[in-house]
Design a protein around this motif. Sequence first.
Motif, short mmCIF file in Angstrom:
data_model
loop_
_atom_site.label_atom_id
_atom_site.label_comp_id
_atom_site.label_asym_id
_atom_site.label_seq_id
_atom_site.Cartn_x
_atom_site.Cartn_y
_atom_site.Cartn_z
N CYS A 139 -8.08 -5.80 -3.62
CA CYS A 139 -9.39 -6.27 -3.19
C CYS A 139 -10.47 -5.77 -4.13
CB CYS A 139 -9.72 -5.78 -1.77
SG CYS A 139 -8.61 -6.38 -0.50
N ASN B 2 -4.86 -0.54 -4.07
CA ASN B 2 -3.72 -0.65 -3.15
C ASN B 2 -3.67 -2.02 -2.49
OD1 ASN B 2 -2.94 1.94 -3.66
ND2 ASN B 2 -3.72 2.80 -1.76
N ASN B 3 -4.83 -2.51 -2.10
CA ASN B 3 -4.87 -3.72 -1.27
C ASN B 3 -5.36 -4.95 -2.01
OD1 ASN B 3 -3.94 -2.45 1.18
ND2 ASN B 3 -5.90 -1.37 1.19
N ASP C 127 -10.24 -1.87 -4.85
CA ASP C 127 -9.18 -1.25 -4.04
C ASP C 127 -7.85 -1.63 -4.68
OD1 ASP C 127 -7.27 -0.52 -2.18
OD2 ASP C 127 -8.49 -1.08 -0.45
N HIS D 2 -14.93 2.95 -8.11
CA HIS D 2 -16.28 2.40 -8.02
C HIS D 2 -16.90 2.33 -9.42
CE1 HIS D 2 -16.19 2.89 -3.63
NE2 HIS D 2 -15.64 4.07 -3.87
N ASP E 286 -16.61 -9.15 -0.18
CA ASP E 286 -15.32 -9.41 -0.81
C ASP E 286 -15.46 -10.44 -1.93
OD1 ASP E 286 -12.61 -9.42 -1.30
OD2 ASP E 286 -12.11 -10.73 0.38
N GLU F 232 -5.44 6.25 -0.40
CA GLU F 232 -6.59 5.44 -0.78
C GLU F 232 -6.74 5.48 -2.30
OE1 GLU F 232 -10.81 6.56 0.10
OE2 GLU F 232 -10.61 4.90 1.50
N ASN F 233 -6.92 4.35 -2.89
CA ASN F 233 -7.02 4.27 -4.35
C ASN F 233 -8.13 3.28 -4.69
OD1 ASN F 233 -6.54 4.65 -7.03
ND2 ASN F 233 -4.53 3.67 -7.06
N ILE F 234 -9.36 3.72 -4.54
CA ILE F 234 -10.52 2.86 -4.73
C ILE F 234 -11.35 3.41 -5.89
CG2 ILE F 234 -12.62 1.92 -3.70
CD1 ILE F 234 -11.24 2.16 -0.97
N SER G 13 -16.59 -2.23 -6.21
CA SER G 13 -15.54 -1.33 -5.73
C SER G 13 -14.21 -2.07 -5.85
CB SER G 13 -15.77 -0.95 -4.26
OG SER G 13 -17.00 -0.29 -4.11
N ALA H 19 0.84 -1.19 0.00
CA ALA H 19 0.00 0.00 0.00
C ALA H 19 0.88 1.24 0.00
CB ALA H 19 -0.90 0.00 1.23
#
Length: 231
Positions: free
Chosen positions: A147, A144-145, A142, A135, A154, A131-133, A140, A127
């Motif tokens: 997901c 960075n993570n 993510d 939509h 999830d 925040e890098n999400i 959604s 990460a």
Amino acid sequence: MHNNRILLVEDDTSISDMVRDYLELEGFVVTPVFDGEQGVAVFSKNTFDLVILDLMLPKLSGIEIMEIMRHKSLIPILIMSAKDSDVDKAVGLGLGADDYISKPFSMIELTARVKALIRRAAHYTKADGQENIIHVHDLSMDLNNFCVYKHGQDVKLTSKEFDIMKLFITNKNRVFTKAQIYNLIWGDDYYGEENVINVHMRRLREKIEDNPSTPMYIKTIWGIGYKLGEF
């Protein structure tokens, strides 16, 4: 020296020794096991960065091992096998393998694929503090993570499936051909690897679409390729 840990599940001791010796010279820490049950047991008790998995194994097959591993982890899995039919590739990759190399193979090619898979996995788990999400409708992502969520739940994607989804979601309105997808995601030239693309698209749609047979998120542009749906 990177000291990434690799679980090598291969029952042919000559191949296992060759792969282990070469990868250890490259700075990897390799744990060799020689049957399926041993592979699952060692995997359950230790932490690894990558699994190299033969398909034809005693006690438990590579496919059975992969199913067990995928219930617990998104660790990169590289299949190596003498079974080189499209069916075996489709089954292996469809169940969550990240890459496939056919025997006999060159150690230079194997090492390149190992490094690429570990580098990609490390990129997604690192990460950057921001925040890098993104939509899109009910999804959604993510970045960075590593997901993806649908309706807040999830969605378990392999690294290749995540790569494909990221490609579309970060390039809205762009149509990608199968050759472009293969080149961008696998980092290799496209030699009609249509079955590999088809399997990944089908599995990805099964996970993210309400109705995979009439996809909303990844649209097929007939005769050209695929693009992100418009909402």
